[in-house]
Design a protein around this motif. Structure first.
Motif, PDB file in Angstrom:
ATOM      1  N   ASN A   1       0.852  -1.193   0.000  1.00  0.00           N
ATOM      2  CA  ASN A   1       0.000   0.000   0.000  1.00  0.00           C
ATOM      3  C   ASN A   1       0.888   1.242   0.000  1.00  0.00           C
ATOM      4  O   ASN A   1       2.049   1.188   0.404  1.00  0.00           O
ATOM      5  CB  ASN A   1      -0.927   0.023   1.221  1.00  0.00           C
ATOM      6  N   GLY A   2       0.322   2.327  -0.456  1.00  0.00           N
ATOM      7  CA  GLY A   2       1.006   3.613  -0.382  1.00  0.00           C
ATOM      8  C   GLY A   2       2.181   3.733  -1.337  1.00  0.00           C
ATOM      9  O   GLY A   2       2.254   3.053  -2.357  1.00  0.00           O
ATOM     10  N   GLN A   3       3.107   4.622  -0.962  1.00  0.00           N
ATOM     11  CA  GLN A   3       4.294   4.889  -1.754  1.00  0.00           C
ATOM     12  C   GLN A   3       5.523   4.735  -0.884  1.00  0.00           C
ATOM     13  O   GLN A   3       5.532   5.124   0.281  1.00  0.00           O
ATOM     14  CB  GLN A   3       4.257   6.300  -2.324  1.00  0.00           C
ATOM     15  N   LEU A   4       6.556   4.164  -1.489  1.00  0.00           N
ATOM     16  CA  LEU A   4       7.812   3.935  -0.785  1.00  0.00           C
ATOM     17  C   LEU A   4       8.947   4.439  -1.654  1.00  0.00           C
ATOM     18  O   LEU A   4       8.975   4.201  -2.855  1.00  0.00           O
ATOM     19  CB  LEU A   4       8.014   2.432  -0.525  1.00  0.00           C
ATOM     20  N   GLU A   5       9.865   5.140  -1.039  1.00  0.00           N
ATOM     21  CA  GLU A   5      11.113   5.480  -1.698  1.00  0.00           C
ATOM     22  C   GLU A   5      12.149   4.488  -1.164  1.00  0.00           C
ATOM     23  O   GLU A   5      12.286   4.332   0.044  1.00  0.00           O
ATOM     24  CB  GLU A   5      11.515   6.914  -1.352  1.00  0.00           C
TER      25      GLU A   5
ATOM     26  N   CYS B 234      17.933   6.046  -6.076  1.00  0.00           N
ATOM     27  CA  CYS B 234      16.611   6.085  -5.444  1.00  0.00           C
ATOM     28  C   CYS B 234      15.548   5.552  -6.399  1.00  0.00           C
ATOM     29  O   CYS B 234      15.571   5.852  -7.587  1.00  0.00           O
ATOM     30  CB  CYS B 234      16.254   7.518  -5.049  1.00  0.00           C
ATOM     31  N   HIS B 235      14.633   4.767  -5.853  1.00  0.00           N
ATOM     32  CA  HIS B 235      13.534   4.196  -6.623  1.00  0.00           C
ATOM     33  C   HIS B 235      12.228   4.603  -5.956  1.00  0.00           C
ATOM     34  O   HIS B 235      12.050   4.389  -4.757  1.00  0.00           O
ATOM     35  CB  HIS B 235      13.631   2.665  -6.653  1.00  0.00           C
ATOM     36  N   GLN B 236      11.304   5.175  -6.735  1.00  0.00           N
ATOM     37  CA  GLN B 236       9.987   5.535  -6.247  1.00  0.00           C
ATOM     38  C   GLN B 236       9.051   4.368  -6.547  1.00  0.00           C
ATOM     39  O   GLN B 236       8.871   4.006  -7.703  1.00  0.00           O
ATOM     40  CB  GLN B 236       9.482   6.806  -6.930  1.00  0.00           C
ATOM     41  N   LEU B 237       8.485   3.772  -5.515  1.00  0.00           N
ATOM     42  CA  LEU B 237       7.636   2.596  -5.682  1.00  0.00           C
ATOM     43  C   LEU B 237       6.226   2.904  -5.196  1.00  0.00           C
ATOM     44  O   LEU B 237       6.041   3.538  -4.163  1.00  0.00           O
ATOM     45  CB  LEU B 237       8.211   1.414  -4.902  1.00  0.00           C
ATOM     46  N   ASN B 238       5.254   2.417  -5.941  1.00  0.00           N
ATOM     47  CA  ASN B 238       3.849   2.582  -5.596  1.00  0.00           C
ATOM     48  C   ASN B 238       3.252   1.227  -5.224  1.00  0.00           C
ATOM     49  O   ASN B 238       3.896   0.190  -5.369  1.00  0.00           O
ATOM     50  CB  ASN B 238       3.084   3.178  -6.783  1.00  0.00           C
TER      51      ASN B 238
ATOM     52  N   GLY C  68      21.022  -7.576  -1.675  1.00  0.00           N
ATOM     53  CA  GLY C  68      20.761  -7.262  -0.278  1.00  0.00           C
ATOM     54  C   GLY C  68      21.983  -6.809   0.484  1.00  0.00           C
ATOM     55  O   GLY C  68      21.875  -6.161   1.518  1.00  0.00           O
ATOM     56  N   GLU C  69      23.178  -7.133  -0.012  1.00  0.00           N
ATOM     57  CA  GLU C  69      24.403  -6.746   0.685  1.00  0.00           C
ATOM     58  C   GLU C  69      24.690  -5.248   0.541  1.00  0.00           C
ATOM     59  O   GLU C  69      25.452  -4.678   1.307  1.00  0.00           O
ATOM     60  CB  GLU C  69      25.591  -7.545   0.170  1.00  0.00           C
ATOM     61  N   GLU C  70      24.046  -4.595  -0.454  1.00  0.00           N
ATOM     62  CA  GLU C  70      24.201  -3.159  -0.625  1.00  0.00           C
ATOM     63  C   GLU C  70      23.383  -2.440   0.433  1.00  0.00           C
ATOM     64  O   GLU C  70      22.259  -2.845   0.741  1.00  0.00           O
ATOM     65  CB  GLU C  70      23.685  -2.738  -2.008  1.00  0.00           C
ATOM     66  N   LEU C  71      23.929  -1.358   0.968  1.00  0.00           N
ATOM     67  CA  LEU C  71      23.172  -0.564   1.926  1.00  0.00           C
ATOM     68  C   LEU C  71      21.904  -0.070   1.235  1.00  0.00           C
ATOM     69  O   LEU C  71      21.956   0.480   0.142  1.00  0.00           O
ATOM     70  CB  LEU C  71      23.994   0.621   2.428  1.00  0.00           C
ATOM     71  N   HIS C  72      20.768  -0.311   1.873  1.00  0.00           N
ATOM     72  CA  HIS C  72      19.500   0.142   1.315  1.00  0.00           C
ATOM     73  C   HIS C  72      18.665   0.798   2.406  1.00  0.00           C
ATOM     74  O   HIS C  72      18.730   0.410   3.564  1.00  0.00           O
ATOM     75  CB  HIS C  72      18.735  -0.987   0.607  1.00  0.00           C
ATOM     76  N   THR C  73      17.917   1.818   1.998  1.00  0.00           N
ATOM     77  CA  THR C  73      17.125   2.605   2.938  1.00  0.00           C
ATOM     78  C   THR C  73      15.682   2.665   2.461  1.00  0.00           C
ATOM     79  O   THR C  73      15.413   3.041   1.325  1.00  0.00           O
ATOM     80  CB  THR C  73      17.692   4.037   3.055  1.00  0.00           C
ATOM     81  N   TYR C  74      14.768   2.276   3.351  1.00  0.00           N
ATOM     82  CA  TYR C  74      13.336   2.372   3.106  1.00  0.00           C
ATOM     83  C   TYR C  74      12.901   3.746   3.620  1.00  0.00           C
ATOM     84  O   TYR C  74      13.164   4.074   4.778  1.00  0.00           O
ATOM     85  CB  TYR C  74      12.579   1.309   3.892  1.00  0.00           C
TER      86      TYR C  74
END
Length: 184
Positions: A135-139, A146-150, A159-165
């Protein structure tokens, strides 16, 4: 096992002690490689504390194991009810992850990121993560991109790369997450 009788913190402690002993590590050695205090590790093993997801990831990186190894229950059929109390929180209680299943080297989680908050993590080398926005939007920032997800968007990344929700909205964003490891 009756789902109402699951003691996740206790099971994490039992699994941690078994894995640590199988690797012939002392609590002190594990504390050194995980950057989690010996006192905290002892409390986790005895089921006296409910560790945050940050602590569990540190332990798993120190042991070089997938997170689900600490969360495994022996069951043939599993049902995980939405909104259960078996969640692990991020440092500021703005990120929640609920372990669901382990299947042939993959782990499945239900996640939630609170409004106007962010959470960062990285996993073991060779891991792959898939995220489905419910649901909603996630960057989602993976490395420097950066990826804009709906709602219903799916992304796969190392997964080993640093990732930020990042949730910039005023509503909770719910996710389904899958982690796959090259060495289960």
């Amino acid at each position: 096992m009756n789902e109402e009788n699951i003691d996740l913190s206790g099971q994490v402690g039992v699994n941690l002690r078994e894995i640590r002993k199988n690797k012939r590590m002392s609590l002190e050695e594990l504390a050194n490689v995980s950057n989690v205090s010996k006192l905290t590790l002892g409390k986790i093993e005895r089921g006296e504390t409910n560790p945050t997801v940050n602590i569990l990831w540190k332990i798993c990186r120190g042991l070089n194991i997938p997170l689900v190894s600490l969360l495994t229950f022996e069951e043939h059929t599993e049902v995980h009810r939405f909104g259960s109390e078996y969640q692990f929180a991020g440092h500021n209680n703005d990120w929640f992850v609920e372990p669901l299943f382990k299947t042939h080297g993959s782990e499945w989680y239900r996640g939630c990121i609170e409004p106007n908050s962010k959470y960062s993590e990285c996993h073991l080398a060779g891991s792959e993560e898939i995220v489905l926005v419910l649901n909603g939007q996630l960057e989602l920032k993976v490395g420097e991109k950066c990826h804009q997800l709906n709602q219903w968007d799916v992304i796969k990344f190392k997964g080993e790369e640093l990732h930020t929700y990042i949730n910039r909205s005023n509503e909770k964003v719910h996710l389904m997450l899958s982690l796959t490891y090259t060495t289960p």
